[in-house]
Motif scaffolding. Structure first.
Motif, PDB file in Angstrom:
ATOM      1  N   CYS A  38       0.814  -1.220   0.000  1.00 11.99           N
ATOM      2  CA  CYS A  38       0.000   0.000   0.000  1.00 11.99           C
ATOM      3  C   CYS A  38       0.851   1.276   0.000  1.00 11.99           C
ATOM      4  N   ALA A  39       1.997   1.239   0.671  1.00 10.34           N
ATOM      5  CA  ALA A  39       2.798   2.462   0.746  1.00 10.34           C
ATOM      6  C   ALA A  39       3.408   2.807  -0.619  1.00 10.34           C
ATOM      7  N   HIS A  40       3.747   1.785  -1.376  1.00  8.44           N
ATOM      8  CA  HIS A  40       4.258   2.037  -2.730  1.00  8.44           C
ATOM      9  C   HIS A  40       3.140   2.582  -3.619  1.00  8.44           C
ATOM     10  N   LEU A  41       1.995   1.886  -3.597  1.00  6.96           N
ATOM     11  CA  LEU A  41       0.905   2.309  -4.473  1.00  6.96           C
ATOM     12  C   LEU A  41       0.367   3.688  -4.085  1.00  6.96           C
ATOM     13  N   PHE A  42       0.386   3.980  -2.776  1.00  4.63           N
ATOM     14  CA  PHE A  42      -0.103   5.304  -2.352  1.00  4.63           C
ATOM     15  C   PHE A  42       0.847   6.393  -2.864  1.00  4.63           C
ATOM     16  N   ALA A  43       2.133   6.101  -2.836  1.00  8.13           N
ATOM     17  CA  ALA A  43       3.106   7.067  -3.368  1.00  8.13           C
ATOM     18  C   ALA A  43       2.863   7.305  -4.856  1.00  8.13           C
ATOM     19  N   VAL A  44       2.573   6.220  -5.578  1.00  3.95           N
ATOM     20  CA  VAL A  44       2.319   6.324  -7.025  1.00  3.95           C
ATOM     21  C   VAL A  44       1.079   7.178  -7.291  1.00  3.95           C
ATOM     22  N   VAL A  45       0.011   6.878  -6.544  1.00  3.55           N
ATOM     23  CA  VAL A  45      -1.260   7.575  -6.741  1.00  3.55           C
ATOM     24  C   VAL A  45      -1.138   9.047  -6.347  1.00  3.55           C
ATOM     25  N   LEU A  46      -0.508   9.278  -5.211  1.00  3.86           N
ATOM     26  CA  LEU A  46      -0.401  10.627  -4.657  1.00  3.86           C
ATOM     27  C   LEU A  46       0.446  11.533  -5.549  1.00  3.86           C
ATOM     28  N   ARG A  47       1.403  10.933  -6.217  1.00  5.16           N
ATOM     29  CA  ARG A  47       2.246  11.705  -7.121  1.00  5.16           C
ATOM     30  C   ARG A  47       1.424  12.201  -8.311  1.00  5.16           C
ATOM     31  N   ILE A  48       0.464  11.390  -8.741  1.00  3.02           N
ATOM     32  CA  ILE A  48      -0.351  11.749  -9.904  1.00  3.02           C
ATOM     33  C   ILE A  48      -1.542  12.614  -9.496  1.00  3.02           C
ATOM     34  N   ASN A  49      -2.227  12.207  -8.454  1.00  2.00           N
ATOM     35  CA  ASN A  49      -3.341  13.009  -7.945  1.00  2.00           C
ATOM     36  C   ASN A  49      -2.966  13.514  -6.557  1.00  2.00           C
ATOM     37  N   ARG A  50      -2.637  14.814  -6.487  1.00  2.00           N
ATOM     38  CA  ARG A  50      -2.038  15.322  -5.242  1.00  2.00           C
ATOM     39  C   ARG A  50      -3.061  15.675  -4.176  1.00  2.00           C
ATOM     40  N   ASP A  51      -4.323  15.554  -4.526  1.00  2.00           N
ATOM     41  CA  ASP A  51      -5.366  15.792  -3.538  1.00  2.00           C
ATOM     42  C   ASP A  51      -5.437  14.554  -2.633  1.00  2.00           C
ATOM     43  N   ARG A  52      -5.051  14.726  -1.366  1.00  2.00           N
ATOM     44  CA  ARG A  52      -4.903  13.560  -0.488  1.00  2.00           C
ATOM     45  C   ARG A  52      -6.190  12.765  -0.321  1.00  2.00           C
ATOM     46  N   ALA A  53      -7.302  13.498  -0.149  1.00  2.00           N
ATOM     47  CA  ALA A  53      -8.576  12.793   0.046  1.00  2.00           C
ATOM     48  C   ALA A  53      -8.912  11.984  -1.199  1.00  2.00           C
ATOM     49  N   GLU A  54      -8.707  12.608  -2.359  1.00  3.54           N
ATOM     50  CA  GLU A  54      -8.987  11.892  -3.603  1.00  3.54           C
ATOM     51  C   GLU A  54      -8.043  10.706  -3.768  1.00  3.54           C
TER      52      GLU A  54
ATOM     53  N   ALA B  56      11.385   4.633  -7.552  1.00  4.32           N
ATOM     54  CA  ALA B  56      12.093   5.858  -7.173  1.00  4.32           C
ATOM     55  C   ALA B  56      11.201   6.806  -6.372  1.00  4.32           C
ATOM     56  N   LEU B  57       9.896   6.599  -6.427  1.00 10.74           N
ATOM     57  CA  LEU B  57       8.981   7.489  -5.708  1.00 10.74           C
ATOM     58  C   LEU B  57       9.043   7.277  -4.204  1.00 10.74           C
ATOM     59  N   GLY B  58       9.625   6.177  -3.798  1.00 12.79           N
ATOM     60  CA  GLY B  58       9.661   5.890  -2.362  1.00 12.79           C
ATOM     61  C   GLY B  58       8.292   5.440  -1.887  1.00 12.79           C
ATOM     62  N   GLU B  59       8.076   5.501  -0.590  1.00 15.80           N
ATOM     63  CA  GLU B  59       6.817   5.009  -0.055  1.00 15.80           C
ATOM     64  C   GLU B  59       6.110   6.080   0.763  1.00 15.80           C
ATOM     65  N   VAL B  60       4.809   6.086   0.693  1.00 10.28           N
ATOM     66  CA  VAL B  60       4.003   6.975   1.523  1.00 10.28           C
ATOM     67  C   VAL B  60       2.925   6.101   2.163  1.00 10.28           C
ATOM     68  N   ALA B  61       2.983   5.960   3.473  1.00  7.69           N
ATOM     69  CA  ALA B  61       2.002   5.105   4.142  1.00  7.69           C
ATOM     70  C   ALA B  61       0.639   5.772   4.138  1.00  7.69           C
ATOM     71  N   PRO B  62      -0.377   5.099   3.651  1.00  9.93           N
ATOM     72  CA  PRO B  62      -1.727   5.672   3.702  1.00  9.93           C
ATOM     73  C   PRO B  62      -2.270   5.570   5.124  1.00  9.93           C
ATOM     74  N   PRO B  63      -3.210   6.437   5.481  1.00 11.24           N
ATOM     75  CA  PRO B  63      -3.801   6.341   6.827  1.00 11.24           C
ATOM     76  C   PRO B  63      -4.588   5.038   6.987  1.00 11.24           C
ATOM     77  N   ALA B  64      -4.735   4.612   8.243  1.00 16.09           N
ATOM     78  CA  ALA B  64      -5.369   3.315   8.534  1.00 16.09           C
ATOM     79  C   ALA B  64      -6.816   3.254   8.043  1.00 16.09           C
ATOM     80  N   ARG B  65      -7.448   4.434   7.926  1.00 17.29           N
ATOM     81  CA  ARG B  65      -8.865   4.409   7.528  1.00 17.29           C
ATOM     82  C   ARG B  65      -9.048   3.828   6.127  1.00 17.29           C
ATOM     83  N   VAL B  66      -8.014   3.937   5.296  1.00 20.16           N
ATOM     84  CA  VAL B  66      -8.162   3.411   3.930  1.00 20.16           C
ATOM     85  C   VAL B  66      -8.402   1.901   3.965  1.00 20.16           C
ATOM     86  N   TRP B  67      -7.601   1.193   4.763  1.00 15.36           N
ATOM     87  CA  TRP B  67      -7.789  -0.257   4.856  1.00 15.36           C
ATOM     88  C   TRP B  67      -9.148  -0.603   5.452  1.00 15.36           C
ATOM     89  N   ARG B  68      -9.579   0.180   6.472  1.00 19.56           N
ATOM     90  CA  ARG B  68     -10.881  -0.106   7.079  1.00 19.56           C
ATOM     91  C   ARG B  68     -11.989   0.004   6.030  1.00 19.56           C
TER      92      ARG B  68
END
Lengths: 218, 237
Positions: A38-54, B56-68
């Motif tokens: 999830c952390a990799h995919l979130f980085a990928v998504v967030l880079r493209i769509n910078r609106d965090r909620a979206e 190369a983008l590294g990692e960004v941990a999503p908040p726990a609510r996403v999994w819920r």
């Protein structure tokens, strides 16, 4: 030190099993798959769509989609991380559709340039730019050799498109060059990347085949 | 769009994977992919080239609510299963392909799971499980399905494809016993065009479903299914 491609393959190996089990309805396997990707995919998504909620919504859609499609995943055809990343990018690009529907930016003047700037104003200051990301791909020797054949703007255009999910029109607006020019830059840059990355992949395979016990997995 | 020109397929695949193919063109391309092997191959190659760069983008941990939220969605969407218990004679009607085709056609479900209890209302009635194709359109590489019939003592199962399955060279079909929770157990390779009898002492122990996956010749190298699950059928005992 493993090249990024080799490392990618390595990570993918364990994920195959989790994905296959998720495909058979194993929730626990799916939960582990999520934890590990999830952390990799979130980085990928967030880079493209910078609106965090979206971006969070997109990520949610991605995994629900993965759960449904896991059964069709074929480890002999594609690597799990590649497959997952593709789904994430597709959804993220899709979420930009509304932005896409706006009039193209390159046709207008200075006001639009300011608007383009806004895209980057939203970036936290410690976020690396697209070119920095390209440099980070540590297999830089072969990549650098091919990319050296390209001009700076050519490299920048493909990095903006690929990492940040900008359309041709948006890249043109961002860089202040005509659409046609930008399109051909990106096309040339992709061709150059193809050359380097294919070479790098060949080298990885050679290394893999030379390792005892290597080369039997795929 | 004429896509039999390799260079055009290459160019579109590159733009698709790089993300510059947008809007209606992207959606058309997406829709075209399943029916265009050349295009799929080109896309696959571009994905293998470009997508590892995203590391190369590294990692960004999503908040726990996403999994819920995801978990909640899984419960609500769950895979659709249909498991009618149909009593019938022990004749060969269930081998009737037209029947299954009709049934599969009538249902647009990606997964059609049927478990049949045949006539004998004795406690140890032989059980026939139909493993239906997981392909949504039924037109994909794996049409129709498999029939698996268990012996009365539950220690042997015979599988037979409804129609012979065409396998690419170097691929094989592997049968799996899928427990309600935990890892599937391999029941070995099965024939793509004829009957295979599998004998196991603990065949039915906690087995909730049977599945057939596509594997490299010789079977899954890892002991867990690696290929797509082509057929699946739930056991209702």
């Amino acid at each position: 030190m493993p090249t990024p491609l080799a490392e990618w393959t390595e990570r993918s190996r364990d994920l195959s099993q989790l994905l296959a089990r998720a495909g058979l309805g194993d929730r626990a396997a799916f939960a582990r798959l999520y934890e590990r990707t999830c952390a990799h995919l979130f980085a990928v998504v967030l880079r493209i769509n910078r609106d965090r909620a979206e971006a969070e919504d997109v990520l949610q859609e991605v995994y629900v989609n993965v759960w449904r499609a896991a059964r069709g995943f074929d480890a002999a055809q594609s690597q799990p991380l590649t497959w997952l990343t593709h789904i994430a990018r597709n959804r993220a690009i899709d979420s930009l559709r509304r932005r896409q529907a706006e009039p193209p930016r390159h046709v207008a003047g200075a006001a639009d340039d300011d608007e383009d700037q806004d895209v980057y104003d939203k970036l936290p200051s410690d976020t690396p730019g697209p070119l920095a990301l390209l440099d980070r791909v540590a297999d830089a020797r072969s990549l650098a050799a091919c990319m050296a054949l390209l001009s700076g703007p050519q490299r920048q255009s493909v990095a903006l498109a690929f990492f940040d999910g900008l359309s041709h029109g948006e890249v043109a607006g961002q860089m202040g060059h005509p659409l046609g020019t930008v399109k051909s830059w990106i096309r040339r840059a992709l061709q150059a990347l193809k050359g380097c990355l294919d070479l790098a992949a060949q080298r990885d395979r050679a290394v893999e085949a030379g390792r005892p016990g290597g080369g039997t997995d795929r | 769009m004429k896509l039999d020109r390799p260079e055009l397929a290459q160019r579109l695949a590159a733009e698709y994977v790089a993300g510059t193919l947008r809007g209606p063109a992207r959606r058309r391309f997406d829709a075209m992919l399943p029916s265009q092997p050349v295009l799929r191959q080109a896309v696959q190659e571009w994905q293998d080239r470009l997508l590892p760069l995203t590391a190369a983008l590294g990692e960004v941990a999503p908040p726990a609510r996403v999994w819920r939220r995801i978990e909640a969605r899984l419960t609500e969407t769950g895979r659709t299963t249909v498991a009618p218990a149909i009593a019938g004679d022990s004749g060969g009607w269930w081998r009737n392909l037209a029947f299954w085709r009709g049934l599969a056609g009538a249902s647009s479900l990606a997964t059609l799971v049927l478990a049949l209890l045949l006539a004998n209302p004795t406690p140890q009635a032989p059980v026939v499980v139909v493993l239906a194709s997981t392909a949504a359109d039924g037109s994909a590489a794996a049409p129709a399905g498999f029939v698996a019939s268990f012996s009365a003592d539950g220690r042997a199962v015979a599988t037979r494809p409804l129609v012979p399955v065409n396998l690419a060279a170097g691929r094989a079909l592997e049968l799996w016993a899928v427990p309600a929770a935990g890892a599937p157990r391999s029941l070995g390779l099965i024939s793509a065009d004829g009957a295979t009898v599998v004998k196991r002492r603990r065949l039915l122990d906690d087995t909730a479903a049977l599945a057939v996956s596509l594997e490299p010749a010789g079977g899954s190298p890892s002991g867990a299914p690696t290929g797509p699950i082509l057929y699946v059928g739930k056991l209702t005992l």
